[in-house]
Design a protein around this motif. Sequence first.
Motif, PDB file in Angstrom:
ATOM      1  N   GLY A 271       0.837  -1.200   0.000  1.00  0.00           N
ATOM      2  CA  GLY A 271       0.000   0.000   0.000  1.00  0.00           C
ATOM      3  C   GLY A 271       0.869   1.245   0.000  1.00  0.00           C
ATOM      4  N   ALA A 272       0.284   2.362  -0.428  1.00  0.00           N
ATOM      5  CA  ALA A 272       1.023   3.630  -0.431  1.00  0.00           C
ATOM      6  C   ALA A 272       0.065   4.788  -0.172  1.00  0.00           C
ATOM      7  N   GLY A 273      -0.807   4.571   0.823  1.00  0.00           N
ATOM      8  CA  GLY A 273      -1.686   5.661   1.262  1.00  0.00           C
ATOM      9  C   GLY A 273      -1.149   6.235   2.565  1.00  0.00           C
ATOM     10  N   LEU A 274      -1.981   7.033   3.249  1.00  0.00           N
ATOM     11  CA  LEU A 274      -1.520   7.695   4.473  1.00  0.00           C
ATOM     12  C   LEU A 274      -1.150   6.687   5.560  1.00  0.00           C
ATOM     13  N   THR A 275      -1.951   5.616   5.682  1.00  0.00           N
ATOM     14  CA  THR A 275      -1.656   4.608   6.704  1.00  0.00           C
ATOM     15  C   THR A 275      -0.328   3.928   6.392  1.00  0.00           C
ATOM     16  N   ALA A 276      -0.126   3.600   5.111  1.00  0.00           N
ATOM     17  CA  ALA A 276       1.118   2.937   4.700  1.00  0.00           C
ATOM     18  C   ALA A 276       2.324   3.820   5.022  1.00  0.00           C
ATOM     19  N   ILE A 277       2.161   5.109   4.861  1.00  0.00           N
ATOM     20  CA  ILE A 277       3.258   6.039   5.155  1.00  0.00           C
ATOM     21  C   ILE A 277       3.641   5.973   6.634  1.00  0.00           C
ATOM     22  N   ASP A 278       2.625   5.999   7.505  1.00  0.00           N
ATOM     23  CA  ASP A 278       2.907   5.917   8.947  1.00  0.00           C
ATOM     24  C   ASP A 278       3.645   4.629   9.275  1.00  0.00           C
ATOM     25  N   VAL A 279       3.135   3.533   8.695  1.00  0.00           N
ATOM     26  CA  VAL A 279       3.703   2.217   8.977  1.00  0.00           C
ATOM     27  C   VAL A 279       5.152   2.147   8.482  1.00  0.00           C
ATOM     28  N   TYR A 281       7.201   4.564   7.914  1.00  0.00           N
ATOM     29  CA  TYR A 281       8.045   5.488   8.673  1.00  0.00           C
ATOM     30  C   TYR A 281       8.481   4.848   9.997  1.00  0.00           C
ATOM     31  N   ILE A 282       7.513   4.201  10.656  1.00  0.00           N
ATOM     32  CA  ILE A 282       7.825   3.571  11.952  1.00  0.00           C
ATOM     33  C   ILE A 282       8.796   2.406  11.747  1.00  0.00           C
ATOM     34  N   ALA A 283       8.515   1.575  10.730  1.00  0.00           N
ATOM     35  CA  ALA A 283       9.378   0.414  10.477  1.00  0.00           C
ATOM     36  C   ALA A 283      10.796   0.877  10.133  1.00  0.00           C
ATOM     37  N   GLN A 284      10.885   1.910   9.319  1.00  0.00           N
ATOM     38  CA  GLN A 284      12.200   2.442   8.936  1.00  0.00           C
ATOM     39  C   GLN A 284      12.946   2.951  10.168  1.00  0.00           C
ATOM     40  N   GLY A 285      12.180   3.587  11.066  1.00  0.00           N
ATOM     41  CA  GLY A 285      12.777   4.114  12.297  1.00  0.00           C
ATOM     42  C   GLY A 285      13.293   3.009  13.201  1.00  0.00           C
ATOM     43  N   ARG A 286      12.804   1.784  13.004  1.00  0.00           N
ATOM     44  CA  ARG A 286      13.277   0.648  13.817  1.00  0.00           C
ATOM     45  C   ARG A 286      14.372  -0.108  13.079  1.00  0.00           C
ATOM     46  N   SER A 287      15.098   0.605  12.311  1.00  0.00           N
ATOM     47  CA  SER A 287      16.239   0.140  11.514  1.00  0.00           C
ATOM     48  C   SER A 287      15.945  -1.030  10.589  1.00  0.00           C
ATOM     49  N   ALA A 288      14.716  -1.071  10.078  1.00  0.00           N
ATOM     50  CA  ALA A 288      14.426  -2.074   9.056  1.00  0.00           C
ATOM     51  C   ALA A 288      14.605  -1.442   7.677  1.00  0.00           C
ATOM     52  N   HIS A 289      14.924  -2.289   6.677  1.00  0.00           N
ATOM     53  CA  HIS A 289      14.936  -1.813   5.293  1.00  0.00           C
ATOM     54  C   HIS A 289      13.516  -1.985   4.773  1.00  0.00           C
ATOM     55  N   VAL A 290      12.905  -0.898   4.398  1.00  0.00           N
ATOM     56  CA  VAL A 290      11.482  -0.962   4.057  1.00  0.00           C
ATOM     57  C   VAL A 290      11.285  -0.784   2.555  1.00  0.00           C
ATOM     58  N   THR A 291      10.446  -1.662   1.986  1.00  0.00           N
ATOM     59  CA  THR A 291      10.027  -1.500   0.593  1.00  0.00           C
ATOM     60  C   THR A 291       8.505  -1.430   0.567  1.00  0.00           C
ATOM     61  N   MET A 292       7.999  -0.432  -0.132  1.00  0.00           N
ATOM     62  CA  MET A 292       6.542  -0.332  -0.283  1.00  0.00           C
ATOM     63  C   MET A 292       6.187  -0.838  -1.671  1.00  0.00           C
ATOM     64  N   VAL A 293       5.128  -1.630  -1.732  1.00  0.00           N
ATOM     65  CA  VAL A 293       4.663  -2.090  -3.035  1.00  0.00           C
ATOM     66  C   VAL A 293       3.187  -1.712  -3.142  1.00  0.00           C
ATOM     67  N   ALA A 294       2.848  -0.990  -4.215  1.00  0.00           N
ATOM     68  CA  ALA A 294       1.481  -0.470  -4.303  1.00  0.00           C
ATOM     69  C   ALA A 294       1.037  -0.340  -5.744  1.00  0.00           C
ATOM     70  N   ALA A 295      -0.259  -0.637  -5.955  1.00  0.00           N
ATOM     71  CA  ALA A 295      -0.830  -0.486  -7.292  1.00  0.00           C
ATOM     72  C   ALA A 295      -0.900   0.990  -7.655  1.00  0.00           C
ATOM     73  N   GLU A 296      -1.106   1.818  -6.614  1.00  0.00           N
ATOM     74  CA  GLU A 296      -1.279   3.251  -6.857  1.00  0.00           C
ATOM     75  C   GLU A 296      -0.755   4.005  -5.643  1.00  0.00           C
ATOM     76  N   ILE A 297      -0.100   5.121  -5.885  1.00  0.00           N
ATOM     77  CA  ILE A 297       0.344   5.935  -4.749  1.00  0.00           C
ATOM     78  C   ILE A 297      -0.751   6.956  -4.471  1.00  0.00           C
ATOM     79  N   THR A 298      -1.448   6.753  -3.365  1.00  0.00           N
ATOM     80  CA  THR A 298      -2.544   7.687  -3.061  1.00  0.00           C
ATOM     81  C   THR A 298      -2.108   8.756  -2.066  1.00  0.00           C
ATOM     82  N   ALA A 299      -0.982   8.546  -1.415  1.00  0.00           N
ATOM     83  CA  ALA A 299      -0.494   9.558  -0.473  1.00  0.00           C
ATOM     84  C   ALA A 299       0.033  10.756  -1.251  1.00  0.00           C
ATOM     85  N   ASP A 300       0.092  11.884  -0.550  1.00  0.00           N
ATOM     86  CA  ASP A 300       0.616  13.107  -1.137  1.00  0.00           C
ATOM     87  C   ASP A 300       2.045  12.880  -1.647  1.00  0.00           C
TER      88      ASP A 300
END
Length: 535
Positions: A271-279, A281-300
């Motif tokens: 996902g790449a909406g507002l909720t996905a952004i929060d998630v 961001y938090i995962a990245q802050g916990r020193s994970a390498h984060v990849t987002m996969v989304a059909a559409e980017i709905t976040a700003d």
Amino acid sequence: MGLFKEVRKPVIKVAPAGVGEISPLRPLFVAKSAPCSSGCPNGNQIRDLLVMIAQAKDYGLTTEQAFEKAWNRIVERNPLPAITGRVCPHPCEDACNRNAKDGAVAFHEIERRLGDFGIARKLKLPRITSDARPQKIAVVGAGPAGLSCAYQLARRGYGVTIFESLSLPGGLLRYGIPEFRLQRDVLEAEIGRILRLGIELRCNCRIGRDISLEQLRGDYNAVFVGTGAWKPMPLHVPGESASNVMGAVDFLRRVNANENIELGRKVVVVGAGLTAIDVAYIAQGRSAHVTMVAAEITADKAEMTALQEKGVRVEAPAVPVAIIAKDGRAKAVRSAYLSGTGAEPIEFDLDADFVIVATNREPDLHGFERVSDGHSWFRIDNFGRAGAGLFAGGDNTGLSTVTGAIAQGRLAAETMDREFQGLEPEKPIPVPVMTPDKMKLDWYQAAPRRLPTNGTGHLSDPIHATEWNEEALVNEAKRCMSCGMCMDCETCWMYCSNNCFVRLPKGQHSSIKIELCNGCKKCAEACPSGYIELF
Ligand SMILES: Cc1cc2nc3c(=O)[nH]c(=O)nc-3n(C[C@H](O)[C@H](O)[C@H](O)COP(=O)(O)OP(=O)(O)OC[C@H]3O[C@@H](n4cnc5c(N)ncnc54)[C@H](O)[C@@H]3O)c2cc1C
Ligand code: SF4
Ligand code: SF4
Ligand code: SF4
């Protein structure tokens, strides 16, 4: 900086009444709706309170008194201004007519500052009546929809009990939106203030498990259901039941409850909406390498850029086609790019120690089957009614925002109030919205917006770091053009050579001596705010 441009009073030549008729048209004051209010899902009365702050001195108020009045005005519809002033995506600013000149009035920031002012001054929410009404109402769910409904009922004198399944109130305000965007002391202050109106809160009580809906309907005069939408919608791909695949709301609830979650090194967020952004961001802050996969980017776009700058990788447009699992645990997310050309999709694997699904969610209707009519969402009419004595609002009627939930809770309470009095719900009277082409934008002093973006206020927007002093805040309020409403600028009075306009004490605007008018149209042509029409 002043609200108005300095206008020299022209030499006035008084024409005798009825002499020199120029046209049959006559001026009429016609209030229009301001687009900022129409853009706000809760219809907050932005224009009124900005003008009140901007013209405090003319009203004989100190800035402090004007802030207090403005706070009292805003909480009539929105009891959580410090919260919405932080998390609302502020569509009011997108709609602001000042965008056509030099940038929207930064009302989101002003709302936050007013909310914080109310908390700091320990202002009490205004009651509409001190009389107690005989009816008792049950509110299910203590998210923004339930809290707003309970507030509007309590201030009208009704007895309200909120039933909340979790141990603390707030819904997604507490268990979804991360603390870096919504500080917990702000949350506690604004919720506590609502409850202190005499509302009973029963936590750890799940309707449909501990008490049935039917029992509530028997015990109370009306029930409002504001249970939100916490159930993740399935991805419908093989392997999604693996133990390290989690819905975003569940993930955030655990994070916000300080539960320990082993993310591992590689996290895939779907996902790449507002909720996905929060998630992410938090995962990245916990020193994970984060990849987002989304059909559409709905976040700003700005939010996505901010995330990518923090090192988050984004694969879009692409969809997961399978979770590759071993021994019940996800190892990778097989995804496919969407080419849009009908060509064979190109598949790729993203290694994953943890997968967070932040796509869609829906309401959990367990216990509400009989009123949900077999649908997966609550169905309500335009007045928040879901059945006889039954009301609903917020995310369980369709995914919305905090402000949208507040609006629906308020609407249901207003309908209940009228029904208890034997009245039909009030139908809103359509009022035309003032557009910038009908205003005199050049009349207003140039004052470019000082905040760099109208962004959604998630990660990229420095709005929350802005520490304006009182003067800067007042100056921002002075940028409001009072679209569609008189602001007592006296331009009409100055331009009318027949002395038709009679100035009245501040706040009452002018009156028109129509018998002196010769239809010259100058007043309507000169009125900057578009308040004068010719008929
Ligand atoms: C991660 C995330 C970030 C978000 N960020 C923003 C944002 O920045 N800005 C914004 O405007 N919106 C945001 N939203 C959306 C916003 O949070 C929701 O639209 C809003 O909270 C909906 O309010 P609600 O009252 O309908 O439901 P909720 O806030 O979900 O509250 C529902 C409450 O009902 C309770 N409940 C459920 N079932 C029962 C039952 N059977 N019995 C008793 N109690 C029950 C729940 O425990 C919960 O407390 C975000 C959502 C998520 C998931
Ligand atoms: S609640 Fe949101 S849309 Fe409404 S006035 Fe506040 S920031 Fe604007
Ligand atoms: S200028 Fe003021 S009244 Fe007009 S849309 Fe913007 S905030 Fe609203
Ligand atoms: S010109 Fe100014 S004072 Fe006259 S109606 Fe318009 S806004 Fe009000």
